[in-house]
Write an enzyme that holds these catalytic residues in place. Structure first.
Site: not given
Ligand SMILES: NC(=O)c1ccc[n+]([C@@H]2O[C@H](COP(=O)([O-])OP(=O)(O)OC[C@H]3O[C@@H](n4cnc5c(N)ncnc54)[C@H](OP(=O)(O)O)[C@@H]3O)[C@@H](O)[C@H]2O)c1
Length: 300
Positions: A55, A99, A122
């Site tokens: 990422k 995460q 997200d």
């Protein structure tokens, strides 16, 4: 027998990232603005370490600023929430991603709800989930957004298509179904309590499989010519001990029946990070009151 077109998500994602990079460069030239993505990892989960490295790498390649924060596996929820509070306030950070999975002492819902709604790249915050459900403008979860882009690229207008989404998780199945409904598909959500799963799948013009069960969907579950999006990422053992990745769809039998299908790996996976970058660009524009660009994948 006919063989399906293979939907090359890896190539599409690379073109999308190039399209994003062009808009990022424009944003810097016109407004002196560099979108920033902060990724927070708690603990040393091996797969998560690879994900966050990728990422960060891809954010930088797209011309964005990338910030990485690592907390030890024993970090408390309060420590993580304090870090998120700092990032919520930091003007250089436009997108925040924590995460998952998190260690068991940390409640993931509390963490997701602590992220500023506009920085929730997200799209997991309940307010963003709600906005998607009511047709508002929020952040859309990256994996289903990537699946939708592949579908629109393949099919064009999705209105009237009969879509079956296998799986009802908050991160894939439910937002996928909401997105397909927004595109005027007739949507069925199937799950572990669905009766006659194969029969439901056989009615689908579009089948999105997100169950986490290796090769569960067989070729004879598919309507001939259907478009199949395989979200599953499952590692299965191989004689050499290395294992290999397979999807939730039995590719070998499905490819003989489907009209188009995503492979695993190289299908949906690369789209997830590309859409994370897209969401970060969107977030940066919204936070500065700028119009959100319509990013198109760069030409081949
Ligand atoms: N490509 C990517 O970037 C990406 C991103 C996210 C996830 N994934 C992969 O996608 C898969 C799904 O992820 P997820 O997070 O959505 O998984 P999840 O939270 O475990 O949800 C799985 C869903 O599948 C349903 N299900 C499980 N077994 C089933 C069965 N035998 N028949 C019918 N339905 C069944 C479950 O039903 P119930 O609700 O009834 O239990 C649940 O709704 C995993 O392989 C994951 O690794 C890939």
């Amino acid at each position: 027998m006919a063989t399906a077109t293979i939907i090359d998500g890896k190539q599409f994602a690379a073109r999308l990232r190039a399209g994003i990079a062009a808009h990022v460069a424009q944003l810097r030239a016109d407004h002196g603005l560099t979108p920033g993505l902060a990724v927070v990892l708690v603990g040393e989960h091996p797969a998560s370490q690879i994900y966050i490295r990728n990422k960060g790498l891809q954010a930088r390649e797209a011309g964005m600023a990338s910030f990485e924060y690592r907390l030890p596996a024993i970090a408390t929820q309060a420590e993580l929430l304090a870090r998120i509070a700092e990032l919520n306030q930091d003007p250089a950070v436009n997108g925040i991603l924590v995460q998952l999975p998190l260690p068991k002492q940390v409640d993931p819902e509390a963490v997701i709800e602590a992220i500023a709604v506009g920085k929730d790249v997200d799209g997991f915050h309940p307010l963003n989930a709600g906005l998607l459900a009511v047709g508002g403008t929020g952040m859309v979860p990256c994996t289903p957004l990537g699946c939708l882009m592949l579908l629109k690229d393949r099919i064009g207008n999705l209105a009237g298509q009969r879509a079956v989404v296998l799986g009802r998780s908050n991160i894939v199945g439910k937002p996928m179904a909401a997105l397909l409904l927004r595109e005027h598909c007739t949507v069925t959500i199937a799950h572990s309590r669905t009766r006659d799963l194969a029969g439901e799948c056989r009615r689908a013009d579009i089948l999105v499989a997100a169950v986490g069960k290796p090769r569960m969907v067989q070729g004879d579950w598919l309507k001939p010519g259907a478009t199949v999006i395989d979200v599953g990422i499952n590692r299965i053992p191989t004689p050499d001990g290395k294992g290999r990745l397979v999807g939730d769809v039995d590719f070998e039998s499905a490819v003989e029946v489907a009209g188009a299908i995503t492979p695993v790996p190289g299908g949906v996976g690369p789209m997830t990070i590309a859409c994370l970058l897209l969401n970060t660009l969107t977030a940066a524009c919204r936070q500065h009151g700028l119009p959100v660009p319509e990013v198109k994948p760069a030409a081949e």
